[in-house]
Scaffold this active site. Structure first.
Site, short mmCIF file in Angstrom:
data_model
loop_
_atom_site.label_atom_id
_atom_site.label_comp_id
_atom_site.label_asym_id
_atom_site.label_seq_id
_atom_site.Cartn_x
_atom_site.Cartn_y
_atom_site.Cartn_z
N PHE A 13 0.83 -1.21 0.00
CA PHE A 13 0.00 0.00 0.00
C PHE A 13 0.87 1.27 0.00
O PHE A 13 0.95 1.99 -1.01
CB PHE A 13 -0.93 -0.08 1.22
N THR A 132 5.90 2.81 12.89
CA THR A 132 4.50 3.11 13.21
C THR A 132 4.37 3.80 14.56
O THR A 132 5.19 3.58 15.46
CB THR A 132 3.70 1.78 13.21
N ASP A 133 3.28 4.54 14.73
CA ASP A 133 3.00 5.14 16.04
C ASP A 133 2.61 4.07 17.07
O ASP A 133 2.60 4.34 18.28
CB ASP A 133 1.91 6.22 15.93
N GLU A 134 2.27 2.85 16.60
CA GLU A 134 1.80 1.82 17.54
C GLU A 134 2.88 1.39 18.52
O GLU A 134 2.58 0.79 19.55
CB GLU A 134 1.26 0.60 16.78
N TYR A 157 2.30 -7.34 16.43
CA TYR A 157 2.73 -6.43 15.34
C TYR A 157 3.54 -5.27 15.90
O TYR A 157 4.68 -5.03 15.46
CB TYR A 157 1.51 -5.90 14.57
N LYS A 161 7.53 -4.28 15.41
CA LYS A 161 8.00 -2.99 14.86
C LYS A 161 8.91 -2.30 15.89
O LYS A 161 9.93 -1.71 15.53
CB LYS A 161 6.83 -2.09 14.48
N ASN A 187 -2.64 5.35 7.87
CA ASN A 187 -2.77 5.87 6.51
C ASN A 187 -4.09 5.39 5.89
O ASN A 187 -4.57 4.30 6.18
CB ASN A 187 -1.65 5.33 5.61
P1 NAD Z 1 1.36 -3.60 3.30
O1 NAD Z 1 1.03 -4.79 4.13
O2 NAD Z 1 0.33 -3.01 2.42
O3 NAD Z 1 2.62 -3.93 2.36
C1 NAD Z 1 3.74 -4.60 2.83
C2 NAD Z 1 4.59 -4.98 1.61
O4 NAD Z 1 5.76 -5.65 2.09
C3 NAD Z 1 3.89 -5.92 0.63
O5 NAD Z 1 4.12 -5.51 -0.70
C4 NAD Z 1 4.56 -7.27 0.89
O6 NAD Z 1 4.57 -8.12 -0.24
C5 NAD Z 1 5.95 -6.83 1.30
N1 NAD Z 1 6.62 -7.83 2.15
C6 NAD Z 1 6.14 -8.44 3.26
N2 NAD Z 1 7.04 -9.30 3.76
C7 NAD Z 1 8.13 -9.22 2.95
C8 NAD Z 1 9.41 -9.86 2.95
N3 NAD Z 1 9.72 -10.77 3.89
N4 NAD Z 1 10.31 -9.52 1.99
C9 NAD Z 1 9.99 -8.61 1.04
N5 NAD Z 1 8.78 -7.99 0.98
C10 NAD Z 1 7.87 -8.29 1.93
O7 NAD Z 1 1.94 -2.54 4.33
P2 NAD Z 1 1.72 -0.95 4.39
O8 NAD Z 1 0.45 -0.66 5.08
O9 NAD Z 1 1.99 -0.38 3.07
O10 NAD Z 1 2.90 -0.57 5.40
C11 NAD Z 1 4.22 -0.36 4.91
C12 NAD Z 1 5.12 -0.02 6.07
O11 NAD Z 1 4.64 1.15 6.73
C13 NAD Z 1 5.19 -1.10 7.14
O12 NAD Z 1 6.51 -1.17 7.61
C14 NAD Z 1 4.25 -0.61 8.24
O13 NAD Z 1 4.65 -1.07 9.49
C15 NAD Z 1 4.43 0.89 8.12
N6 NAD Z 1 3.28 1.71 8.52
C16 NAD Z 1 2.04 1.48 8.00
C17 NAD Z 1 0.98 2.32 8.34
C18 NAD Z 1 -0.41 2.12 7.79
O14 NAD Z 1 -1.34 2.82 8.22
N7 NAD Z 1 -0.62 1.24 6.84
C19 NAD Z 1 1.20 3.37 9.24
C20 NAD Z 1 2.48 3.55 9.77
C21 NAD Z 1 3.52 2.73 9.38
O1 DAU Z 2 -1.25 3.47 13.54
C1 DAU Z 2 -0.53 2.97 12.45
C2 DAU Z 2 -1.01 1.57 12.13
O2 DAU Z 2 -2.30 1.70 11.55
C3 DAU Z 2 -0.08 0.80 11.19
O3 DAU Z 2 1.15 0.61 11.83
C4 DAU Z 2 -0.68 -0.56 10.81
O4 DAU Z 2 0.14 -1.20 9.86
C5 DAU Z 2 -2.05 -0.32 10.20
O5 DAU Z 2 -2.66 -1.56 9.92
C6 DAU Z 2 -2.94 0.49 11.16
O6 DAU Z 2 -3.27 -0.28 12.34
P1 DAU Z 2 -4.74 -0.29 12.96
O7 DAU Z 2 -4.90 -1.52 13.75
O8 DAU Z 2 -5.06 1.00 13.62
O9 DAU Z 2 -5.61 -0.35 11.58
P2 DAU Z 2 -6.92 -1.20 11.17
O10 DAU Z 2 -7.39 -0.64 9.86
O11 DAU Z 2 -6.72 -2.65 11.29
O12 DAU Z 2 -7.96 -0.76 12.29
C7 DAU Z 2 -8.32 0.59 12.50
C8 DAU Z 2 -9.26 0.63 13.69
O13 DAU Z 2 -10.50 0.00 13.32
C9 DAU Z 2 -8.76 -0.13 14.90
O14 DAU Z 2 -9.19 0.54 16.08
C10 DAU Z 2 -9.46 -1.49 14.80
C11 DAU Z 2 -10.78 -1.14 14.15
N1 DAU Z 2 -11.36 -2.18 13.26
C12 DAU Z 2 -10.54 -2.74 12.31
C13 DAU Z 2 -11.03 -3.69 11.46
C14 DAU Z 2 -10.15 -4.32 10.43
C15 DAU Z 2 -12.69 -2.52 13.37
O15 DAU Z 2 -13.42 -1.97 14.22
N2 DAU Z 2 -13.17 -3.47 12.53
C16 DAU Z 2 -12.40 -4.07 11.58
O16 DAU Z 2 -12.92 -4.95 10.83
#
Ligand code: NAD
Ligand code: DAU
Length: 352
Positions: A13, A132-134, A157, A161, A187
């Protein structure tokens, strides 16, 4: 080539938005995207830029030390932007080992390869770890996470991280590896895998399926448009100071239930359905184990030191995101076929 950069997880993503931004904005950079293509990785996210001459895709695992070292030798990277990770909290609860392997050991393998390749030539190099902020745990009703907030991860998770963040800092202090870390809030935007709250609910509303809200929907997240995150990564990669950490956030807190209701209103309008019809799909289900109550970011350091602030207003970004998923039904259908169905059933059918 002006610079050679390894981006890991570029088919996911956030990674796909980062790859697109760098490939388009910096045609003189070689961008090597190393991605294993797990269920979350999708080359369809990058169709529009895959033909660009300075872009290279390598399918591979960051755990494969020989491959990573070969790539360092072949492409002589000046920088690494490390996004590859297992990223979904619910999956980390049911299958934590993969998170330990990819997020901790995978990061270690990349750090080791960078240390070896850059030994004695660290000037101008940067290992940029996306986190991540988590890692900071859970806030009560007030307060914000700053770069000084103590680490207090509560899910496999976030613990994985946090472990990777510690390793990155250890390589800076022990070996002098030039590193930078950013910790970002939630995001949203195009190309997010529909296991995450927003795209999952969009997909379910489209198919008139229940919207599973965990617990009472009282948990709060700080939402940032994914292209604003990519812009922040660009700024930190070019101007961030080695050894530093920067928090990134949207200053945009939403209770889950309010966010889902807002989504329902937009979807009713977009799908031409009667007002209130999507809200009827909201179903409160068993809470996530160890569910963090609230995340909220103080992003003043990156604003004051590097001049980054979010540029996309939530109204605009959220409506645009809904529009993207509705216009890209084929993308949604492809990623929700096959294994997604099995995941969905094991995750949700026992809860509703
Ligand atoms: P995502 O799950 O959409 O994508 C992860 C990508 O990493 C995928 O393309 C997957 O194929 C690849 N991958 C997984 N394991 C791998 C491995 N062993 N070797 C090579 N590639 C591998 O994740 P995202 O939501 O895009 O998050 C990207 C980064 O940002 C992560 O490190 C996550 O912790 C961090 N992050 C995400 C969010 C969020 O809201 N999504 C917020 C803060 C930080
Ligand atoms: O804060 C940054 C993090 O945000 C990233 O590090 C993670 O990779 C990303 O997945 C995200 O984590 P969250 O757990 O906050 O995201 P998620 O979309 O899974 O859930 C958002 C909120 O919604 C959380 O409080 C859980 C709730 N939720 C989630 C799902 C999937 C529901 O209530 N129902 C659901 O089905």
């Amino acid at each position: 080539m002006e610079k050679s950069i390894l981006i890991t997880g570029g088919a996911g993503f956030i990674g796909s938005h980062v790859v697109r931004r760098f490939v388009k904005k910096y045609p003189d950079y070689r961008i090597v995207n190393l991605d294993k293509l797990t269920y979350a990785g999708n080359l369809g996210n990058l169709r529009d830029i895959e033909h660009m001459p300075a872009y290279v895709f390598v399918r591979g695992d960051i755990m494969d030390g020989d491959l990573v070292e070969r790539l360092f030798e072949q492409y002589r990277f000046d920088g690494v932007i490390h996004l590859a990770a297992e990223s979904h909290v619910d999956r980390s609860i049911s299958n934590p080992l993969e998170f330990i392997q990819t997020n901790i050991i995978g990061t270690f393998i990349l750090l080791n390869a960078a240390k070896k390749a850059w030994a004695g030539q660290e000037d101008g190099k940067l290992f940029y770890h996306i986190s991540t902020d988590e890692v900071y745990g859970s806030l009560g009703d007030t307060g914000l996470f700053t770069e000084q907030s103590p680490y207090d991860p509560r899910s496999p998770y976030s613990a994985s991280k946090a472990g990777s963040d510690h390793l990155v800092r250890a390589f800076f202090h022990t070996y002098g590896l030039p590193v930078v870390i950013t910790n970002c809030s939630n995001n949203y935007g195009p190309n997010q895998f529909p296991e995450k709250l927003i795209p999952l609910c969009i997909n379910n509303i489209k198919h008139s399926k229940p919207l599973p809200v965990y617990g009472k929907g009282e948990n709060v997240r700080d939402w940032l448009y994914v292209e604003d995150h990519a812009a922040a990564i660009d700024v930190v990669f070019h101007r961030g100071k080695a050894g530093e950490t920067y928090n990134i956030g949207g200053n945009n807190e939403w209770k889950n239930i309010d966010l889902v209701r807002r989504l329902c209103t937009i979807m009713d309008r977009e799908l031409g359905r009667a007002e209130g019809s999507s809200e009827k799909l909201i179903t409160f289900v068993k809470d996530r184990a160890g569910h963090d109550l609230r995340y909220a970011i103080d992003a003043s350091k990156i604003r004051d030191e590097l001049g980054w602030t979010p540029s996309v207003h939530f109204d605009e970004g959220f409506a645009g995101t809904v529009g993207w998923y509705l216009q890209n039904g084929q993308w949604l259908q492809e990623v929700t076929s096959g294994d997604y169905q099995k995941y969905y059933e094991s995750q949700y059918l026992r809860k509703t």
